[in-house]
Design an enzyme around this catalytic site. Structure first.
Site, PDB file in Angstrom:
ATOM      1  N   GLU A   1       0.864  -1.176   0.000  1.00  0.00           N
ATOM      2  CA  GLU A   1       0.000   0.000   0.000  1.00  0.00           C
ATOM      3  C   GLU A   1       0.899   1.223   0.000  1.00  0.00           C
ATOM      4  O   GLU A   1       1.791   1.351   0.840  1.00  0.00           O
ATOM      5  CB  GLU A   1      -0.901   0.028   1.241  1.00  0.00           C
ATOM      6  CG  GLU A   1      -2.045  -0.959   1.208  1.00  0.00           C
ATOM      7  CD  GLU A   1      -2.918  -0.861   2.443  1.00  0.00           C
ATOM      8  OE1 GLU A   1      -2.730   0.080   3.246  1.00  0.00           O
ATOM      9  OE2 GLU A   1      -3.778  -1.732   2.627  1.00  0.00           O
TER      10      GLU A   1
ATOM     11  N   ASP B   1      -5.689   9.566   9.631  1.00  0.00           N
ATOM     12  CA  ASP B   1      -4.356   9.106   9.995  1.00  0.00           C
ATOM     13  C   ASP B   1      -3.897   9.695  11.317  1.00  0.00           C
ATOM     14  O   ASP B   1      -4.141  10.867  11.620  1.00  0.00           O
ATOM     15  CB  ASP B   1      -3.354   9.467   8.893  1.00  0.00           C
ATOM     16  CG  ASP B   1      -3.624   8.701   7.613  1.00  0.00           C
ATOM     17  OD1 ASP B   1      -3.812   7.481   7.719  1.00  0.00           O
ATOM     18  OD2 ASP B   1      -3.660   9.314   6.537  1.00  0.00           O
TER      19      ASP B   1
ATOM     20  N   TYR C   1     -10.862  -4.184   3.400  1.00  0.00           N
ATOM     21  CA  TYR C   1      -9.918  -3.740   4.429  1.00  0.00           C
ATOM     22  C   TYR C   1     -10.711  -3.529   5.711  1.00  0.00           C
ATOM     23  O   TYR C   1     -11.520  -2.612   5.802  1.00  0.00           O
ATOM     24  CB  TYR C   1      -9.249  -2.442   3.978  1.00  0.00           C
ATOM     25  CG  TYR C   1      -8.097  -1.957   4.844  1.00  0.00           C
ATOM     26  CD1 TYR C   1      -8.192  -1.893   6.222  1.00  0.00           C
ATOM     27  CD2 TYR C   1      -6.909  -1.520   4.260  1.00  0.00           C
ATOM     28  CE1 TYR C   1      -7.139  -1.446   7.002  1.00  0.00           C
ATOM     29  CE2 TYR C   1      -5.852  -1.056   5.021  1.00  0.00           C
ATOM     30  CZ  TYR C   1      -5.968  -1.027   6.394  1.00  0.00           C
ATOM     31  OH  TYR C   1      -4.934  -0.573   7.159  1.00  0.00           O
TER      32      TYR C   1
END
Length: 275
Positions: free
Chosen positions: A49, A60, A175
């Site tokens: 990734e 994040d 995911y």
């Protein structure tokens, strides 16, 4: 078959999970990032990734946020991210590469042009964390037309009523974000993750990779026993930061340290062989 399909088929034949690594394109410099990315398969990465640097990465944590800022300061942009993929493909035409990030840089580049250029560079999949399933046709349709999978995110709050929407149109793999919160946060228990993976698999035949919170070979092994893929990002990115000097340039041996650590994580994933 796509590179992602081939990879997960091979993992199933070997009765093990895929080891998925994340690094930010251009961190800490374009050249060092290129060296790390090229070295990841040899260190045991099955899927890469590659983060698309963005100024405001809302999902994040501090480690990946700082990596994006370092990359942008060093001149990273979408063209240079795709350049890394093109250069990687000159020596490796089998390891899948998934670009991960936010829709704004894609939109600014031009969505259809991005999909065409990404496919030409050798990109296999996209994870766009701020584009909900109900609104991703603008990207998913041209991406699929170009042969690129759009990978959806499932979370601990994705219940059985929500999952059909999350999975409708998904491809490549799912995911599973194992914890609520930002990247690099606390880890979920293996039992919780196993239960969540089984629940997702009751709705789809796609492989399920698990990320967020994996920092050690032991944690990677535990995830590999219950999922089709184990994703490690913040732990690798944090080691890149540790390997910088006071001017944010890489110290001697930093790339080796990062790849050695990646190798230990890969060993953990491979220890999680399925019966």
């Amino acid at each position: 078959m796509s590179r992602l399909s081939n990879c997960f088929e091979r993992m199933a034949a070997e009765k093990r999970a895929a080891f998925v690594t994340f690094v930010t394109a251009g961190d800490p410099t374009h050249e060092t990032s290129m060296e790390i990315v090229k070295g990841l398969p040899g260190a045991g990465a099955d899927i890469i990734e590659l983060g698309m640097p963005f100024t405001d990465p809302s999902a994040d944590g501090p480690a990946i946020d700082k990596a994006a800022q370092r990359a942008l300061k060093a001149g990273a942009n979408m063209n240079r991210t795709l350049e890394i993929v093109r250069e990687f493909r000159k020596d490796d035409n089998s390891t899948p590469i998934v670009l991960m990030g936010y829709f704004n840089p894609i939109y600014a580049y031009g969505t259809e042009k991005f999909c065409t250029d990404a496919a030409a560079a050798g990109v296999d999949g996209l994870i766009v964390v701020d584009l909900p399933p109900e609104e991703d046709e603008e990207l998913r349709l041209p991406a699929n037309a170009a042969g690129i999978d759009v990978i959806r995110l499932a979370t601990p709050t994705s219940d059985d009523a929500r999952l059909p929407t999350v999975l409708d149109g998904a491809s490549g793999f799912v995911y599973y974000v194992a914890v609520a919160g930002v990247t690099g946060g606390k880890s979920a228990t293996a039992d919780d993750i196993e239960s969540a993976v089984m629940r997702i698999k009751s709705h789809t035949d796609l492989p399920v990779a698990v990320g967020f919170g994996i920092r050690t070979p032991e944690q990677a092994e535990a995830i590999a026993r219950v999922a089709d893929g184990a994703v490690v990002g913040s732990a690798i990115v944090s080691l890149i930061e540790t390997g910088l000097d006071d001017t944010h340039m890489p110290k001697e041996g930093m790339v080796k340290d990062v790849l050695d650590f990646t190798g230990k994580l890969a060993e953990g994933v491979r220890a999680g062989t399925k019966g």
